[in-house]
Scaffold this motif. Structure first.
Motif, PDB file in Angstrom:
ATOM      1  N   ARG A  46       0.847  -1.191   0.000  1.00  0.00           N
ATOM      2  CA  ARG A  46       0.000   0.000   0.000  1.00  0.00           C
ATOM      3  C   ARG A  46       0.882   1.239   0.000  1.00  0.00           C
ATOM      4  N   VAL A  47       0.316   2.331  -0.485  1.00  0.00           N
ATOM      5  CA  VAL A  47       1.049   3.597  -0.550  1.00  0.00           C
ATOM      6  C   VAL A  47       0.137   4.692  -0.032  1.00  0.00           C
ATOM      7  N   GLU A  48       0.708   5.605   0.754  1.00  0.00           N
ATOM      8  CA  GLU A  48      -0.035   6.722   1.334  1.00  0.00           C
ATOM      9  C   GLU A  48       0.732   8.010   1.073  1.00  0.00           C
ATOM     10  N   ALA A  49      -0.020   9.100   1.015  1.00  0.00           N
ATOM     11  CA  ALA A  49       0.582  10.419   0.787  1.00  0.00           C
ATOM     12  C   ALA A  49       0.084  11.394   1.837  1.00  0.00           C
ATOM     13  N   ARG A  50       1.014  12.174   2.363  1.00  0.00           N
ATOM     14  CA  ARG A  50       0.686  13.261   3.288  1.00  0.00           C
ATOM     15  C   ARG A  50       1.346  14.530   2.758  1.00  0.00           C
ATOM     16  N   SER A  51       0.593  15.620   2.765  1.00  0.00           N
ATOM     17  CA  SER A  51       1.132  16.843   2.184  1.00  0.00           C
ATOM     18  C   SER A  51       0.519  18.064   2.842  1.00  0.00           C
TER      19      SER A  51
END
Length: 432
Positions: free
Chosen positions: A407-412
């Motif tokens: 799985r891949v997650e993004a925080r920005s």
């Protein structure tokens, strides 16, 4: 009544018999008295018969009244049962149902319609004016048109309802008149059907068609592009080997090689979407793969004054996976960070092992960040905020991670940078 008649008869006998036994002369009014007694006796008998008939009629009417009451109770119970049944149907329907009478009063609104339109749970026993309710503008216009005598109530329409959390819901809306037994229109029924999932499937189908068209184009163009790219890269490498380090011409030759690598990555991304390839799993050192991939684009980072920092790379990270796919995934993450930091910045690459079965790779940049309204779409194919981008890099990252059951997650945060975290299964635990 019967005793009164018997008493009258006894008195008559006494009056009749008394003069005869005593041998006396009858009184002149005696005959009139006898006639009066006769009339009284006849009237009493008639009254008794009427009383008996009245009793029979009262018993008959009482019986009919009991039957009528029982029938009324059964009718009320049946009506209540039907109303409860219809109410249960309305409450259990997945489609929304609204009924508006000719005065513009909303008389029916089932729970599904309340959820779809975001209406509070009103007491719908008391009708509400639809103009006072927070209905979507298009639906409000529909209701106004429906209340007109000349309105045509057969067409369906698509209705989009925006929500506070940002996403929209789509509904197919139909309407029809409510006709009473006399043939008059007593209102309008509006049916709402949630077609949000259908719209999403339609969007996915359109995206698949675009991908298929792009794949066909990519297969045709890849070979035509890669042949001259290979020649340019060869001549640039030869030119660079003939030039002195530190000179402008050597730097220009290195920039040519870097540009070729970027073009080759774009072609590889297009081919990856065109081909439904499977991961070729083997055992390898993930830390070494990250370092070699980073060295491939390190000259570009140095040219743009981007500081690269590796964290937690002391020990080998042995895992099962397709190293070429994961190399392409890392390359796209690095290029995404490069595009987010046009001039200067910091790039941090970390690895963590939260458990013996998983490894995390975090790529954090100090770039321009991603707007909150776009964070949910960055992994969609062809979505990009970069005018020169293709919108395939992060989509390919997501695709490769899914092929490895990760799985891949993004925080920005806008203006402060973006962090991508990729979580992958390690597989067997033997050494590299």
């Amino acid at each position: 009544m019967h005793n009164l008649i018997q008493l009258s008869s006894a008195r008559k006998r006494r009056v009749t018999q008394t003069p005869q036994t005593q041998g006396e002369t009858l009184h002149p009014n005696y005959e009139k008295l006898l006639q009066a007694f006769d009339l009284f006796t006849s009237a009493s008998a008639s009254l008794q018969n009427s009383y008996l008939e009245l009793q029979c009629e009262a018993r008959r009417l009482s019986s009919e009244l009991e039957c009528a009451n029982a029938e009324l109770i059964r009718s009320l119970e049946a009506r209540e049962k039907i109303q409860n049944y219809l109410s249960s149907i309305l409450e259990s329907l997945s489609n929304g149902v609204l009924v508006v009478n000719p005065d513009g009063m909303l008389t029916v609104c089932n729970p599904a319609a309340s959820r779809m339109l975001g209406l509070p749970q009103f007491d719908w026993v008391t009708a509400r004016q639809f103009e006072a309710l927070p209905l979507p503008d298009k639906l409000r216009a529909w209701i106004r048109e429906s209340l007109q005598a000349s309105a045509v109530l057969t067409e369906d329409a698509e209705l989009e309802v925006a929500r506070a959390e940002g996403n929209s819901r789509f509904f197919m809306v139909s309407r029809s008149p409510v006709i009473d037994p006399k043939g008059n229109c007593s209102g309008t029924t509006i049916i709402l059907k949630d077609i949000t999932q259908l719209k999403e499937l339609e969007h996915q189908t359109q995206r698949a068609q675009r991908l298929q068209a792009m794949g066909e184009m990519a297969v045709q163009l890849a070979h035509e592009i890669r042949n001259p790219l290979g020649s340019i890269e060869l001549f640039a490498s030869l030119l660079k080997s003939e030039l002195q380090p530190g000179t402008d011409t050597r730097t220009w030759a290195e920039q040519i090689s870097t540009g070729i690598r970027f073009l080759n990555t774009i072609v590889s991304n297009m081919l990856s979407f065109a081909r439904a390839s499977k991961a070729q799993v083997r055992h390898f050192d993930l830390g070494e793969l990250i370092e070699t991939t980073l060295s491939f684009v390190e000259p570009v980072f140095a040219q743009r004054r981007i500081q690269v920092k590796l964290e937690n790379f002391q020990e080998p990270i042995c895992m099962d996976g397709d190293p070429e796919m994961l190399r392409q995934m890392l390359m796209n993450l690095f290029m995404n960070a490069l595009q987010a930091m046009p001039e200067e910045g910091n790039l941090k690459i970390r690895t963590r092992q939260p458990s013996t079965a998983w490894v995390e790779i975090e790529v954090e940049d100090s770039g321009i960040g991603i707007a909150p309204e776009n964070i949910a779409r960055i992994f969609d194919p062809f979505f990009t905020t970069n005018e020169n981008g293709t919108g395939l890099g992060l989509s390919l990252v997501c695709q490769i991670v899914e092929k490895h059951q990760g799985r891949v997650e993004a925080r920005s945060e806008s203006g402060k940078g973006t962090s991508f975290t990729v979580c992958l299964p390690l597989g067997r635990s033997e050494s590299c």
